[in-house]
Design an enzyme around this catalytic site. Structure first.
Site, PDB file in Angstrom:
ATOM      1  CG  HIS A 205      -1.787   1.175   1.393  1.00  0.00           C
ATOM      2  ND1 HIS A 205      -1.917   1.874   2.574  1.00  0.00           N
ATOM      3  CD2 HIS A 205      -2.592   1.796   0.498  1.00  0.00           C
ATOM      4  CE1 HIS A 205      -2.770   2.866   2.412  1.00  0.00           C
ATOM      5  NE2 HIS A 205      -3.188   2.846   1.150  1.00  0.00           N
ATOM      6  CD  GLU A 232       1.768   8.221   5.941  1.00  0.00           C
ATOM      7  OE1 GLU A 232       1.388   8.429   4.775  1.00  0.00           O
ATOM      8  OE2 GLU A 232       2.936   8.429   6.324  1.00  0.00           O
ATOM      9  CG  ASP A 233       2.180   4.525   2.935  1.00  0.00           C
ATOM     10  OD1 ASP A 233       3.013   4.172   3.798  1.00  0.00           O
ATOM     11  OD2 ASP A 233       2.525   4.926   1.798  1.00  0.00           O
ATOM     12  CE1 TYR A 234       4.005  -3.419   5.272  1.00  0.00           C
ATOM     13  CE2 TYR A 234       4.544  -2.575   7.446  1.00  0.00           C
ATOM     14  CZ  TYR A 234       4.418  -3.633   6.569  1.00  0.00           C
ATOM     15  OH  TYR A 234       4.701  -4.911   6.998  1.00  0.00           O
TER      16      TYR A 234
END
Length: 394
Positions: A205, A232-234
């Protein structure tokens, strides 16, 4: 000694076969997955509202036109929430001009941010997130340019058990070698692993354009819960998926359209991403190196000589040629047609990209500190970050 040699040779051949399976699966999947036309017919149930969070820092030549595409989306119910950390940021004037020009579109500007961790993007978006009124949240980077049907396409991928729909990173057409290099990287190596991960349902992601159910995000503690991470996305995707939700890739790629492109800037960005991956998943570093054309080809050519008596040089040259042709087909699939440059330009960009990939990974391993705009961070194993020179003020 011979046992060790043959063990290494078998390892390289198995890795080589696995990578070619990934090539075949990703290329086939791209033909089915990408650039599917969104259904514009009236739905049985009204589409849910979407709150679009746009974190901004500074202005580049394409920012105005990029942001303008968010005011012309073919979607019935959405709001655009702009987030600027500093009231003196030149992006404030640009956003105000857009708010005046498109006064019929629901949009707001939030200035100042809220310190909930070390991640400046999360800090910048937090006030807008708290004020968002819709059940779906689209987090979209400043460089993203949207087609008018992009949001509709993303929402239509949001089935009952899906909490995150994200766009695969790609780029708009651009002139110059930096534009070729950027499109080659994102349209070949990045696409191959991204589509393969989506095909297998593996968490992969990149949050530059990501639609999230707010209820699923609140289950994890909300946006602020990820302020301690730079990636933060992962971690957002990891936490959401761990609670039983699924995630899918949209059929339209994310069109990055930065107004300032350079080879050095792209390599610095790739090094930053590599440092984040090393800190979050250190055991995958060797596998990442073996996913590159040149290191894998050298290892496989040696292994083929050891196991089958093949001539290493012809084996390596055929390997590189077929990999090159496979990447050309992959780029055409992601581009949905011919790329905006010649095959010779593609060859130069491809050779540069493949030769630089091991160098980028080596630099990331040797220098773990991460520079992000005017800030500098050090990562711990596991992905948590510490700012070395804090500059964020509330």
């Amino acid at each position: 000694m011979a046992y060790i040699v043959y063990s290494f040779a078998i390892f390289f051949i198995v890795a080589w076969v696995c990578l070619w399976l990934i090539h075949i699966i990703a290329l086939s999947y791209s033909k089915w997955k990408l650039h599917r036309t969104a259904d514009r017919s009236p739905p049985e149930q009204p589409y849910p509202g979407v709150s679009i969070l746009k974190p901004l820092t500074g202005v580049d030549p394409n920012l105005f036109s990029n942001l303008e595409t968010f005011f012309t989306l073919d979607y019935p119910n959405y709001e655009v929430l702009f987030c600027v950390e500093n009231e003196h940021d030149p992006a404030v004037m640009l956003v105000n001009n857009l708010l005046h020009k498109y006064s019929h579109i629901e949009a707001q500007l939030f200035i100042g941010g809220m310190c909930v961790g070390v991640n400046p993007k999360i800090n910048n978006m937090q006030p807008a997130y708290l004020a968002a009124k819709h059940p779906l949240i689209l987090i979209s980077d400043a460089s993203i340019r949207m087609r008018d049907d992009t949001l509709l396409d993303m929402v239509q991928h949001l089935k009952d058990d899906v909490a995150i729909v994200h766009q695969m990173p790609f780029t708009c057409d651009a002139e110059g070698f930096a534009g070729v290099y950027e499109k080659v990287h994102f349209g070949t190596a990045q696409t191959r692993m991204y589509l393969f991960a989506d095909f297998l349902g593996i968490t992969c992601h990149v949050g530059m354009s990501s639609l999230i159910r707010r209820c699923a995000l609140e289950e994890t503690g909300g946006l602020a819960a990820f302020g301690e991470y730079l990636a933060e996305d992962y971690f957002m995707a990891k936490e959401v998926v761990s609670r039983g939700w699924r995630m899918r890739v949209a059929s339209l790629p994310a069109l990055q359209n930065s107004g300032t492109r350079s080879v050095g800037a792209l390599q610095a960005r790739l090094m930053r991403w590599a440092r984040l991956r090393i800190a979050m998943m250190p055991t995958t570093t060797l596998l990442e190196l073996l996913s590159e054309c040149v290191p894998l080809g050298v290892g496989a050519a040696w292994a083929a000589g050891q196991l089958f008596g093949a001539e290493p040089l012809p084996f390596f040259l055929v390997h590189v040629l077929v990999w090159f042709l496979s990447d050309w087909l992959m780029l055409r699939s992601v581009q949905n047609g011919s790329p905006p440059f010649t095959k010779v330009q593609f060859l130069l960009g491809w050779v540069w990209s493949e030769c630089c990939a091991p160098f980028v990974l080596a630099v990331a391993l040797l220098s773990p500190e991460i520079s992000w705009r005017t800030r500098c961070y050090r990562l711990e194993w596991g992905g948590r970050a510490h700012e070395l020179k804090p500059k964020f003020k509330v």
